[in-house]
Design a protein around this motif. Structure first.
Motif, PDB file in Angstrom:
ATOM      1  N   LEU A 118       1.172  -0.951  -0.177  1.00  0.00           N
ATOM      2  CA  LEU A 118       0.213  -0.162  -0.116  1.00  0.00           C
ATOM      3  C   LEU A 118       0.886   1.168  -0.141  1.00  0.00           C
ATOM      4  CD1 LEU A 118      -2.751  -0.112   0.192  1.00  0.00           C
ATOM      5  CD2 LEU A 118      -2.425  -2.602   0.797  1.00  0.00           C
ATOM      6  N   ALA A 119       2.035   1.307   0.403  1.00  0.00           N
ATOM      7  CA  ALA A 119       3.104   2.628   0.707  1.00  0.00           C
ATOM      8  C   ALA A 119       3.142   2.595  -0.753  1.00  0.00           C
ATOM      9  CB  ALA A 119       3.764   2.187   1.429  1.00  0.00           C
ATOM     10  N   GLU A 120       3.482   1.227  -1.505  1.00  0.00           N
ATOM     11  CA  GLU A 120       4.180   1.866  -2.797  1.00  0.00           C
ATOM     12  C   GLU A 120       3.428   2.489  -4.113  1.00  0.00           C
ATOM     13  OE1 GLU A 120       5.747  -1.772  -4.317  1.00  0.00           O
ATOM     14  OE2 GLU A 120       7.603  -2.298  -2.828  1.00  0.00           O
ATOM     15  N   MET A 121       2.273   1.986  -3.559  1.00  0.00           N
ATOM     16  CA  MET A 121       1.072   2.483  -4.379  1.00  0.00           C
ATOM     17  C   MET A 121       0.186   3.793  -3.813  1.00  0.00           C
ATOM     18  SD  MET A 121      -1.195  -0.936  -4.821  1.00  0.00           S
ATOM     19  CE  MET A 121      -2.638  -0.448  -5.641  1.00  0.00           C
ATOM     20  N   ALA A 122       0.960   3.902  -2.401  1.00  0.00           N
ATOM     21  CA  ALA A 122       0.067   4.816  -2.453  1.00  0.00           C
ATOM     22  C   ALA A 122       1.066   6.511  -2.498  1.00  0.00           C
ATOM     23  CB  ALA A 122      -0.105   5.076  -0.024  1.00  0.00           C
ATOM     24  N   ALA A 123       2.379   6.525  -2.295  1.00  0.00           N
ATOM     25  CA  ALA A 123       3.565   7.215  -2.205  1.00  0.00           C
ATOM     26  C   ALA A 123       3.037   7.916  -3.968  1.00  0.00           C
ATOM     27  CB  ALA A 123       4.332   6.604  -2.519  1.00  0.00           C
ATOM     28  N   PRO A 124       2.955   7.715  -4.771  1.00  0.00           N
ATOM     29  CA  PRO A 124       2.549   8.190  -5.980  1.00  0.00           C
ATOM     30  C   PRO A 124       1.519   9.079  -5.997  1.00  0.00           C
ATOM     31  CG  PRO A 124       3.388   6.621  -6.472  1.00  0.00           C
ATOM     32  CD  PRO A 124       3.063   6.583  -5.744  1.00  0.00           C
ATOM     33  N   LEU A 125       0.663   9.082  -5.401  1.00  0.00           N
ATOM     34  CA  LEU A 125      -1.031  10.437  -4.730  1.00  0.00           C
ATOM     35  C   LEU A 125      -0.744  10.830  -3.720  1.00  0.00           C
ATOM     36  CD1 LEU A 125      -2.861   6.743  -5.409  1.00  0.00           C
ATOM     37  CD2 LEU A 125      -2.241   8.579  -6.755  1.00  0.00           C
ATOM     38  N   GLY A 126       0.380  11.362  -3.092  1.00  0.00           N
ATOM     39  CA  GLY A 126       1.150  12.033  -2.160  1.00  0.00           C
ATOM     40  C   GLY A 126       0.028  11.466  -0.672  1.00  0.00           C
ATOM     41  N   LEU A 127      -0.166  10.037   0.180  1.00  0.00           N
ATOM     42  CA  LEU A 127      -0.585   9.532   0.889  1.00  0.00           C
ATOM     43  C   LEU A 127       0.552   9.237   1.436  1.00  0.00           C
ATOM     44  CD1 LEU A 127      -4.115   8.104  -0.839  1.00  0.00           C
ATOM     45  CD2 LEU A 127      -3.583  10.442   0.757  1.00  0.00           C
ATOM     46  N   ARG A 128      -0.430   9.252   3.150  1.00  0.00           N
ATOM     47  CA  ARG A 128       0.651   8.385   3.580  1.00  0.00           C
ATOM     48  C   ARG A 128       0.280   7.358   4.918  1.00  0.00           C
ATOM     49  NH1 ARG A 128       3.603  13.242   4.831  1.00  0.00           N
ATOM     50  NH2 ARG A 128       2.904  13.184   7.288  1.00  0.00           N
ATOM     51  N   LYS A 179      -9.345   7.994  -5.008  1.00  0.00           N
ATOM     52  CA  LYS A 179     -10.607   8.894  -4.283  1.00  0.00           C
ATOM     53  C   LYS A 179     -10.012   8.949  -3.136  1.00  0.00           C
ATOM     54  CE  LYS A 179     -13.406   6.386  -1.589  1.00  0.00           C
ATOM     55  NZ  LYS A 179     -14.152   5.747  -1.076  1.00  0.00           N
ATOM     56  N   PHE A 180      -9.500   8.697  -1.924  1.00  0.00           N
ATOM     57  CA  PHE A 180      -8.747   9.315  -1.005  1.00  0.00           C
ATOM     58  C   PHE A 180      -7.987  10.557  -0.758  1.00  0.00           C
ATOM     59  CE2 PHE A 180      -9.909   5.684   0.674  1.00  0.00           C
ATOM     60  CZ  PHE A 180     -11.057   5.515   1.412  1.00  0.00           C
ATOM     61  N   ALA A 181      -7.611  10.183  -2.314  1.00  0.00           N
ATOM     62  CA  ALA A 181      -6.176  11.457  -2.264  1.00  0.00           C
ATOM     63  C   ALA A 181      -6.314  12.459  -3.024  1.00  0.00           C
ATOM     64  CB  ALA A 181      -5.126  11.041  -3.597  1.00  0.00           C
ATOM     65  N   LEU A 182      -7.980  12.454  -3.716  1.00  0.00           N
ATOM     66  CA  LEU A 182      -8.726  13.392  -3.988  1.00  0.00           C
ATOM     67  C   LEU A 182      -9.640  13.927  -2.666  1.00  0.00           C
ATOM     68  CD1 LEU A 182     -10.559  11.913  -7.508  1.00  0.00           C
ATOM     69  CD2 LEU A 182      -8.747  14.176  -7.518  1.00  0.00           C
ATOM     70  N   ALA A 238      -4.101  15.344  -1.680  1.00  0.00           N
ATOM     71  CA  ALA A 238      -2.901  14.709  -1.951  1.00  0.00           C
ATOM     72  C   ALA A 238      -2.335  15.373  -2.169  1.00  0.00           C
ATOM     73  CB  ALA A 238      -3.001  13.108  -1.106  1.00  0.00           C
ATOM     74  N   LEU A 239      -0.260  15.423  -2.804  1.00  0.00           N
ATOM     75  CA  LEU A 239      -0.128  15.479  -3.487  1.00  0.00           C
ATOM     76  C   LEU A 239       1.523  14.767  -3.827  1.00  0.00           C
ATOM     77  CD1 LEU A 239      -0.827  19.499  -5.145  1.00  0.00           C
ATOM     78  CD2 LEU A 239      -1.286  17.068  -6.459  1.00  0.00           C
ATOM     79  N   PRO A 240       1.894  14.096  -4.675  1.00  0.00           N
ATOM     80  CA  PRO A 240       3.101  14.420  -4.380  1.00  0.00           C
ATOM     81  C   PRO A 240       3.926  14.830  -3.898  1.00  0.00           C
ATOM     82  CG  PRO A 240       3.058  13.461  -5.650  1.00  0.00           C
ATOM     83  CD  PRO A 240       1.946  14.190  -6.155  1.00  0.00           C
ATOM     84  N   GLU A 241       3.709  15.986  -3.323  1.00  0.00           N
ATOM     85  CA  GLU A 241       5.315  16.913  -2.341  1.00  0.00           C
ATOM     86  C   GLU A 241       4.049  17.633  -1.770  1.00  0.00           C
ATOM     87  OE1 GLU A 241       3.003  19.444  -6.831  1.00  0.00           O
ATOM     88  OE2 GLU A 241       3.925  17.729  -6.132  1.00  0.00           O
ATOM     89  N   ALA A 242       2.749  17.526  -1.217  1.00  0.00           N
ATOM     90  CA  ALA A 242       2.152  17.732  -0.669  1.00  0.00           C
ATOM     91  C   ALA A 242       1.404  16.393   0.040  1.00  0.00           C
ATOM     92  CB  ALA A 242       1.807  18.902  -0.834  1.00  0.00           C
ATOM     93  N   PRO A 243       2.585  16.268   1.032  1.00  0.00           N
ATOM     94  CA  PRO A 243       1.290  14.245   1.341  1.00  0.00           C
ATOM     95  C   PRO A 243       0.483  14.665   1.996  1.00  0.00           C
ATOM     96  CG  PRO A 243       3.652  14.108   1.770  1.00  0.00           C
ATOM     97  CD  PRO A 243       3.773  15.538   0.776  1.00  0.00           C
ATOM     98  N   GLN A 244      -0.834  13.427   2.486  1.00  0.00           N
ATOM     99  CA  GLN A 244      -0.983  14.012   3.180  1.00  0.00           C
ATOM    100  C   GLN A 244      -1.425  12.063   3.967  1.00  0.00           C
ATOM    101  OE1 GLN A 244      -2.872  16.758   3.957  1.00  0.00           O
ATOM    102  NE2 GLN A 244      -2.267  17.757   2.669  1.00  0.00           N
ATOM    103  N   ARG A 245      -1.880  12.288   4.944  1.00  0.00           N
ATOM    104  CA  ARG A 245      -1.926  11.094   5.821  1.00  0.00           C
ATOM    105  C   ARG A 245      -3.299  10.931   5.778  1.00  0.00           C
ATOM    106  NH1 ARG A 245      -2.816  10.273  11.854  1.00  0.00           N
ATOM    107  NH2 ARG A 245      -1.884   8.545  12.571  1.00  0.00           N
ATOM    108  N   LEU A 246      -3.072   9.355   5.634  1.00  0.00           N
ATOM    109  CA  LEU A 246      -4.470   8.311   5.904  1.00  0.00           C
ATOM    110  C   LEU A 246      -5.071   8.010   6.963  1.00  0.00           C
ATOM    111  CD1 LEU A 246      -6.870   8.072   4.293  1.00  0.00           C
ATOM    112  CD2 LEU A 246      -5.648   5.957   2.774  1.00  0.00           C
TER     113      LEU A 246
END
Length: 254
Positions: free
Chosen positions: A146-156, A182-185, A189-197
């Motif tokens: 999940l970390a590998e999938m989430a990182a390009p979307l800007g999610l932690r 969906k959660f990134a929207l 969240a953006l790769p340069e401004a990651p957000q915690r899920l």
């Protein structure tokens, strides 16, 4: 030749000139389709047109693959040929592709090829074919996956969030990717401004554990995977149409 999933996904950014065919196979077919989607999306973002062929058609017309790979594109010079459902019946078509002139690259999803498959034997020894096998992931692998999938979307994701999402999606990577998008929207969240899920986010917007049996068909519908939708509907029991429509309505409302 054999390659791993990370390298296969990289074909979306830069397709190696020496590779004629990328073959995605293995017991975790949703994972193979997820990689195929990443490759097609990456190539499409760079202006590559997409031509699709059903694998079943190659049995009766082995020349169809090489014809598609060497055809003139209507939308530009660059094109990607995608084949879904490739199996040993398409072996002659693959031989024709390799014997033919250099053309458009071919992306194929083969499902779980049996031991001794002639197609798989050819793919693993032929340098012009890159073969990537997808195994079903376990809950233990959820945080890394999940970390590998989430990182390009800007999610932690914390470990418990990754495990919860993995369990709810029954390990289906296409469904997990759709949920993460969906959660990134939702989190902006953006790769340069990651957000915690968080688990609170999952509770607010995720499909509940009580709807787990509906998760896969809803995920297939939302990502536009027609073949997967048909397969999922064929396996669904009677009496779930109304719950499915209600869950789907909630998903689109979100």
């Amino acid at each position: 030749m054999k390659i791993d999933a990370a390298r296969a996904a990289g074909f979306g950014r830069a397709w190696p000139a020496e590779v004629r065919l990328l073959l995605l196979h293995g017991p975790d077919e949703p994972a193979s389709r997820d990689i195929a989607g990443q490759v097609a999306a990456g190539q499409g973002a760079s202006g590559t047109a997409l031509t699709e062929l059903p694998g079943a058609a190659l049995k009766d017309d082995p020349q169809a693959l090489v014809a598609a790979a060497t055809s003139l594109s209507m939308f530009g010079d660059r094109e990607l040929v995608r084949v879904d459902g490739l199996d040993d019946d398409g072996l002659e078509a693959v031989h024709a592709l390799l014997a033919g002139p250099q053309g458009h690259p071919v992306l194929a999803v083969a499902g779980n090829l049996r031991k001794g498959s002639k197609l798989l034997t050819l793919a693993e020894k032929e340098p012009a074919i890159a073969a990537c096998i997808s195994y079903e992931a376990s809950l233990r692998e959820a945080p890394r996956l999940l970390a590998e999938m989430a990182a390009p979307l800007g999610l932690r994701l914390d470990r418990e969030v990754a495990e919860s999402l993995f369990e709810t999606a029954a390990g289906d990577r296409m469904v997990m990717r759709a949920e993460l998008e969906k959660f990134a929207l939702y989190k902006n969240a953006l790769p340069e401004a990651p957000q915690r899920l968080t688990l609170e986010d999952l509770a607010a917007l995720g499909v509940s554990l009580g709807e787990a049996e509906l998760f896969a068909p809803i995920g297939a519908i939302t990502v536009g995977d027609v073949e997967a939708v048909v397969n999922q509907f064929g396996r669904m029991p009677d009496g779930v149409s109304i719950p499915l429509l209600r869950a789907l309505e909630r998903r689109f409302t979100m």
